[in-house]
Design an enzyme around this catalytic site. Structure first.
Site, mmCIF file in Angstrom:
data_model
loop_
_atom_site.group_PDB
_atom_site.id
_atom_site.type_symbol
_atom_site.label_atom_id
_atom_site.label_comp_id
_atom_site.label_asym_id
_atom_site.label_seq_id
_atom_site.Cartn_x
_atom_site.Cartn_y
_atom_site.Cartn_z
ATOM 1 N N TYR A 132 2.631 47.845 59.450
ATOM 2 C CA TYR A 132 2.794 50.471 60.194
ATOM 3 C C TYR A 132 2.626 50.314 60.907
ATOM 4 O O TYR A 132 3.189 50.777 60.739
ATOM 5 C CB TYR A 132 1.910 50.226 58.106
ATOM 6 C CG TYR A 132 2.414 48.949 56.713
ATOM 7 C CD1 TYR A 132 3.195 49.677 56.316
ATOM 8 C CD2 TYR A 132 1.695 48.331 56.912
ATOM 9 C CE1 TYR A 132 3.682 48.799 55.324
ATOM 10 C CE2 TYR A 132 2.082 47.541 56.101
ATOM 11 C CZ TYR A 132 3.130 47.558 54.906
ATOM 12 O OH TYR A 132 3.106 46.883 53.917
ATOM 13 N N CYS B 94 11.671 44.944 54.035
ATOM 14 C CA CYS B 94 9.957 45.418 54.092
ATOM 15 C C CYS B 94 9.173 44.573 53.887
ATOM 16 O O CYS B 94 7.746 44.273 54.473
ATOM 17 C CB CYS B 94 9.959 46.339 53.260
ATOM 18 S SG CYS B 94 10.364 46.338 51.366
ATOM 19 N N HIS B 95 9.622 42.590 52.839
ATOM 20 C CA HIS B 95 8.335 41.920 53.359
ATOM 21 C C HIS B 95 8.217 41.465 54.465
ATOM 22 O O HIS B 95 6.880 41.232 54.465
ATOM 23 C CB HIS B 95 8.902 40.669 51.976
ATOM 24 C CG HIS B 95 10.242 40.130 53.325
ATOM 25 N ND1 HIS B 95 11.186 41.097 52.671
ATOM 26 C CD2 HIS B 95 10.512 39.126 53.799
ATOM 27 C CE1 HIS B 95 12.545 39.907 53.462
ATOM 28 N NE2 HIS B 95 11.653 38.621 53.520
ATOM 29 N N GLU C 276 10.770 32.467 54.960
ATOM 30 C CA GLU C 276 11.122 32.563 56.250
ATOM 31 C C GLU C 276 10.639 31.873 56.984
ATOM 32 O O GLU C 276 10.647 31.470 58.192
ATOM 33 C CB GLU C 276 11.727 33.696 56.637
ATOM 34 C CG GLU C 276 12.164 35.073 55.491
ATOM 35 C CD GLU C 276 12.346 35.949 56.305
ATOM 36 O OE1 GLU C 276 11.772 36.877 56.528
ATOM 37 O OE2 GLU C 276 12.947 36.854 55.040
ATOM 38 N N ASN D 164 11.518 51.414 49.467
ATOM 39 C CA ASN D 164 12.659 51.040 49.724
ATOM 40 C C ASN D 164 12.622 50.816 48.309
ATOM 41 O O ASN D 164 12.959 49.598 47.994
ATOM 42 C CB ASN D 164 12.555 49.545 50.546
ATOM 43 C CG ASN D 164 13.876 48.942 50.876
ATOM 44 O OD1 ASN D 164 14.344 49.591 50.692
ATOM 45 N ND2 ASN D 164 13.274 47.196 50.736
#
Length: 187
Positions: A101, A135-136, A162, A127
């Site tokens: 962030y 956003c993850h 991922e 979002n």
């Protein structure tokens, strides 16, 4: 007649509600997530197989099959100018990378926006296009696994899916957006 078309997608993390308007995807929310369809009047929406919804389901099928999907269909999230700026930054985070962030806030300040990590976090939390606007892939200071409107457990699952660690300090070789400026395509 409603301007929105809706479809449901059953994935490994539960059901997603997909919403389109015209040729663009405008919403993808996990069932029960915070801010579910907030700001979208979906009461009169039509349940239909609109082209953006079919494309979104194909994108999600590829994503959950472990493939790195091509850029998805046109996205048109609704939000304030600041939220839009944050969501554009989120779309720059490549598959297999994370940022924080604070790093997003610094990037936005460099572009002339007044931003602090907390304001960025609030915009990230709003979002409306979970997964499509990733956003993850945003972590707290020091790589801490914090906040996700659909729940931290889903965020952790997505990062693992991922092939990303849940917390960066345990993995110092982890790539982040701030370290990808020159080599963004080498992931």
């Amino acid at each position: 007649m409603s301007r929105y078309c809706l479809a449901r997608y059953a994935g490994p993390l539960g059901e997603l509600l997909l919403a389109s308007e015209g040729a663009a995807l405008v919403g993808a929310w996990f069932e029960g997530q915070r801010h579910y369809a907030s700001g979208y009047n979906l009461q009169q929406a039509a349940w239909a197989d609109a082209p953006p919804l079919s494309a979104a389901r194909s994108w999600l099928d590829a994503y959950f099959a472990g493939q790195q999907p091509e850029k998805p269909l046109p996205l048109a999230p609704k939000g304030t100018p600041f939220r839009q700026a944050v969501w554009r930054q989120l779309q720059r985070i490549p598959y297999g990378a994370t940022t924080t962030y604070g790093a997003l806030a610094a990037e936005l300040r460099a572009c002339g926006h007044r931003a602090c990590a907390q304001a960025v976090g609030a915009a990230v939390g709003r979002n409306p296009l979970s997964l499509f606007i990733p956003c993850h892939r945003v972590l707290g200071a020091g790589g801490a696994l914090t906040g996700y409107a659909a729940g931290v457990e889903k965020k952790q699952w997505l990062l693992h899916h991922e092939s990303l660690p849940a917390v960066l300090p345990c993995f110092p070789a982890q790539k982040s957006v701030s370290s990808l400026s020159e080599n963004a395509l080498q992931i």
